[in-house]
Design an enzyme around this catalytic site. Structure first.
Site, short mmCIF file in Angstrom:
data_model
loop_
_atom_site.label_atom_id
_atom_site.label_comp_id
_atom_site.label_asym_id
_atom_site.label_seq_id
_atom_site.Cartn_x
_atom_site.Cartn_y
_atom_site.Cartn_z
N GLY A 1 13.47 -6.58 -7.52
CA GLY A 1 13.13 -7.10 -6.20
C GLY A 1 12.46 -8.46 -6.32
O GLY A 1 13.10 -9.48 -6.59
N GLY A 2 11.14 -8.47 -6.16
CA GLY A 2 10.36 -9.73 -6.10
C GLY A 2 10.69 -10.72 -7.21
O GLY A 2 10.87 -11.91 -6.94
N ASN B 1 17.80 -7.65 -5.86
CA ASN B 1 17.74 -7.24 -4.46
C ASN B 1 16.77 -8.18 -3.75
O ASN B 1 15.56 -8.07 -3.90
CB ASN B 1 17.25 -5.78 -4.38
N TRP B 2 17.33 -9.09 -2.99
CA TRP B 2 16.50 -10.10 -2.32
C TRP B 2 15.74 -9.53 -1.12
O TRP B 2 14.85 -10.17 -0.59
CB TRP B 2 17.37 -11.26 -1.84
N HIS C 1 18.45 2.85 -0.33
CA HIS C 1 17.20 2.28 -0.86
C HIS C 1 16.03 2.95 -0.15
O HIS C 1 16.10 3.27 1.03
CB HIS C 1 17.19 0.77 -0.63
P1 13P Z 1 10.16 -4.88 -6.72
O1 13P Z 1 10.84 -5.36 -7.98
O2 13P Z 1 9.68 -6.02 -5.86
O3 13P Z 1 9.10 -3.87 -7.03
O4 13P Z 1 11.26 -4.13 -5.84
C1 13P Z 1 12.01 -3.13 -6.44
C2 13P Z 1 13.12 -2.76 -5.52
O5 13P Z 1 12.90 -2.12 -4.52
C3 13P Z 1 14.47 -3.22 -5.86
O6 13P Z 1 15.42 -2.60 -5.06
#
Ligand code: 13P
Length: 253
Positions: free
Chosen positions: A234-235, A9-10, A97
């Site tokens: 995410g990150g 998830n960018w 989300h």
């Molecule tokens: P992070 O991996 O940056 O904590 O984000 C998780 C997220 O919200 C994926 O949808």
């Protein structure tokens, strides 16, 4: 058997030149790894879907949207429909989300409406649920998750077999504070039991993925848990070596 599903998830990241470099490094890296039994999905901002779809040509990489409208078409400024995402090569779409539930006040009812639209458009909705730290600490976690899941079960009926469920504890998102594999498994197991009380075979086949500060160094422990079938990243998904490492983690049974 539930295949491993890894979703990037960018969020609100990426730009034309970043995407070019990412796609080139990622495509080269993919040649070195075996993705048998896994599905990898990239969810960039929707405006970049076409660019990335043209650059990452690997057959095993799928694309997804980060959100979709609860409407099909019409006077809804700024929105993108499921049909449009499908037309741009998406197979999946994130729905509900926590960043949308919190920032855009998306209710459980709206989330269900979006998920139904996604299914009608031929997309697999990845419906996100999760509790805040405050809710967890004040022992409201089960109540919050129950409300989220009950509304999915009631709203989707038999179509619930067409979704992916993502458990993302809000306190673990972007904080570096991952739920331990045991904490995540406890909730995944509880969710599967809960869904199983309504429909055992749906619960057994449902892909349930975990998200919240997933990195290459915790991905393996998470994927070893019996009820964790994948990861929503995410990150760490924005850093190619890190994401490639996550993609090849975990035993395929
Ligand atoms: P992070 O991996 O940056 O904590 O984000 C998780 C997220 O919200 C994926 O949808």
């Amino acid at each position: 058997m539930r295949p491993i599903l890894i979703i990037a998830n960018w969020k609100l990241n990426g730009n034309w030149s970043f995407n070019e470099e990412y796609a080139s490094l990622f495509s080269n890296g993919l040649k070195e790894i075996d993705l048998t039994g896994r599905q990898i999905v990239i969810c960039p901002p929707s405006i970049y879907l076409q660019q990335l779809n043209g650059l990452i040509l690997d057959q095993e990489i799928y694309f997804g949207g980060q959100d979709l409208s609860d409407e099909i078409s019409g006077a809804f400024t700024g929105e993108v429909s499921g049909v449009m995402l499908k037309e741009f090569g998406c197979r999946y779409v994130l729905v509900g989300h926590s960043e949308r539930r919190l920032r855009h006040q998306e209710s459980n009812e709206l989330v269900v409406k979006k998920a139904l639209n996604a299914i009608a458009a031929g997309l697999t909705p990845v419906i996100c649920v999760g509790e805040t730290l405050e809710q967890r600490q004040s022992k409201q976690m089960e109540e919050v998750l129950s409300a989220q899941v009950d509304s999915i079960l009631q709203g989707l009926g038999e179509q619930v077999e067409q979704i992916v469920l993502a458990y993302e504890p809000i306190w673990a998102i972007g904080t570096g504070q991952t739920a331990t594999a045991e904490q995540a498994q406890e909730v995944h197991g509880w969710l599967r039991e809960k869904i199983g009380a309504t429909n055992r075979s749906v619960a057994e086949n449902l892909q349930m993925i975990y998200g919240g500060s997933v990195k290459s160094d915790n991905a393996k422990q998470l994927l070893e848990m019996p009820d964790i079938d994948g990861l929503l990243v995410g990150g760490a998904s924005l850093v190619v070596p890190e994401f490639l490492s996550i993609c090849q983690t975990g035993e395929v049974i």
